[in-house]
Structure formats: structure tokens, C-alpha cells
Design a protein around this motif. Structure first.
Motif, mmCIF file in Angstrom:
data_model
loop_
_atom_site.group_PDB
_atom_site.id
_atom_site.type_symbol
_atom_site.label_atom_id
_atom_site.label_comp_id
_atom_site.label_asym_id
_atom_site.label_seq_id
_atom_site.Cartn_x
_atom_site.Cartn_y
_atom_site.Cartn_z
ATOM 1 N N LYS A 188 -2.290 4.879 -2.959
ATOM 2 C CA LYS A 188 -1.680 3.917 -3.892
ATOM 3 C C LYS A 188 -1.650 4.574 -5.256
ATOM 4 O O LYS A 188 -2.700 4.847 -5.843
ATOM 5 N N ASP B 249 -3.296 -4.411 -16.032
ATOM 6 C CA ASP B 249 -3.154 -5.468 -15.016
ATOM 7 C C ASP B 249 -3.195 -4.848 -13.619
ATOM 8 O O ASP B 249 -3.833 -5.384 -12.709
ATOM 9 N N TRP B 250 -2.510 -3.731 -13.461
ATOM 10 C CA TRP B 250 -2.455 -3.045 -12.162
ATOM 11 C C TRP B 250 -3.853 -2.559 -11.759
ATOM 12 O O TRP B 250 -4.301 -2.793 -10.636
ATOM 13 N N LEU C 17 0.388 4.877 -9.175
ATOM 14 C CA LEU C 17 1.333 4.499 -10.217
ATOM 15 C C LEU C 17 1.368 5.692 -11.170
ATOM 16 O O LEU C 17 0.353 6.017 -11.789
ATOM 17 N N ARG D 124 -0.230 -1.723 -17.181
ATOM 18 C CA ARG D 124 -1.024 -0.753 -16.398
ATOM 19 C C ARG D 124 -2.438 -1.275 -16.168
ATOM 20 O O ARG D 124 -3.002 -1.104 -15.082
ATOM 21 N N CYS E 220 -3.732 5.082 -11.295
ATOM 22 C CA CYS E 220 -2.653 4.998 -12.283
ATOM 23 C C CYS E 220 -2.830 6.188 -13.209
ATOM 24 O O CYS E 220 -3.890 6.355 -13.814
ATOM 25 N N HIS F 131 -7.011 -4.553 -8.685
ATOM 26 C CA HIS F 131 -7.574 -3.956 -7.467
ATOM 27 C C HIS F 131 -9.063 -4.256 -7.340
ATOM 28 O O HIS F 131 -9.791 -4.258 -8.344
#
Length: 193
Positions: free
Chosen positions: A158, A183-184, A160, A181, A130, A188
Motif C-alpha cells: 500500500k 488522514d491517509w 501513496l 496525507r 506515504c 491505518h
């Protein structure tokens, strides 16, 4: 049996370098991340190392950071599948470089306002990323990151990637760590050993 804690490493920006081991703790992002972890009851060990004055995060610091992580993993103090790396500005660049150097080490990483240009996209693509940039950042330009993000997408990484309109370099380094963000990131876990 209680689950072992996750491990979070946060790499500070350039102005916090030194040898006092306290200056780096003044970065606001650390407290935003730790508040999120506390509110969400995520059992975590957090390491905030200080980069020496003579260096920047990257090649010369990667081995020391890896040795520190290995020490926690080998002593079974943390969950080796939940190791996360964060960094803003110089720490964002360091996050890109550390992810490139150890492609299967982290569950997810969040380099903010950092330069990925000397990282290897083939290696970074193994790790969920991210990354956030501000449109009014005068220190780090968006094309450097967007070009690298395209390379990650071509490799099925992957990713973001958010661009915040009107955000300066400093604002990006502080305000990027939203609950959504984080949380994202913490959603993982490392899959490959």
C-alpha cells in the motif's frame, strides 16, 4: 474505558544530531503533525528522539528505537496497533530502514525526502507507506525513490507516492505533512500481529 493513545515517532534530519536533546525539536514538521493531531483530537504520545552526532538513523539506531517502542507497548501505555513512524531527509532514510527492520510493527509510515535504497522492499511492503519527493531536491533524487516504490507496488504494497513540482529538499521536509496525507496515515491500523 478510554482508548489507549496512538504512538508517533518522528525522526529528524541530519543537522539536528547531537546530545542536547533539544536541537531536534526545532524541526517544523513536528509542529505541523502535532497541530493536525490536536485539531483532529487524536489521543497520541509523540516521541522525538535525537540521533547522536556520530551516527545516522538506521542499523545502529534501530535497536534503541525498537526498545523505546517496546517499553511503551509492554507498559500498556499505547495502542500497539496504532504506532506510526515519520521522518524527513536523514529521518526519511531512517524511516525506510526502520520499516524494513521491523516489517509488522507500524500501522503506517511517512518517509519524506529519504533514501530507501538499502531497505528491503519485500519487508517494507507489509507496511502502508506515504512518501513525498520534491522535483527540485538537490540532496535526494526522485529515481531512487520511484524505483523502490515500483518494487513495493510489484509486491502489492500500500503506497501513496507524491512528487511536488518545484519543491526543494527543505520545502519537502516541511510542507509534505498535509491534512490529506496525514488522514491517509492515521486512517491505518496495524492488521497483523
Amino acid at each position: 474505558m478510554q482508548q489507549r493513545p496512538a504512538l508517533v515517532i518522528y525522526l529528524h534530519g541530519g543537522p539536528k544530531r547531537g546530545s542536547d536533546n533539544t536541537n531536534q525539536m526545532t524541526e517544523e514538521a513536528i509542529y505541523i503533525i502535532t497541530d493536525y493531531l490536536r485539531r483532529n483530537r487524536i489521543h497520541t504520545i509523540i516521541i522525538v528522539p535525537q540521533c547522536p552526532d556520530s551516527l545516522t538513523w538506521g542499523v545502529k539506531t534501530n535497536e534503541a528505537l525498537k526498545a523505546l517502542i517496546d517499553e511503551y507497548v509492554e507498559k500498556d501505555k499505547v495502542d500497539e496497533n496504532r504506532i506510526y513512524l515519520f521522518g524527513g531527509s536523514m529521518g526519511g532514510t531512517g524511516t525506510w530502514l526502520m520499516t524494513s527492520a521491523y516489517p509488522r510493527l507500524f500501522a503506517a509510515v511517512m518517509p519524506v525526502a529519504g533514501n530507501p535504497e538499502t531497505a528491503d522492499a519485500d519487508l517494507v511492503a507489509y507496511t502502508p507507506v506515504c512518501t513525498v519527493m520534491g522535483s527540485d531536491d538537490n540532496l535526494m533524487t526522485i529515481p531512487r525513490v520511484s524505483t523502490f516504490v515500483e518494487k513495493l507496488q510489484e509486491r502489492s504494497g500500500k503506497i501513496l507516492f507524491d512528487i511536488e513540482h518545484g519543491w526543494s529538499h527543505v520545502k519537502t521536509c516541511i510542507d509534505s505533512y498535509t491534512d490529506a496525507r496525514l488522514d491517509w496515515i492515521f486512517g491505518h491500523k496495524r492488521l497483523n500481529h
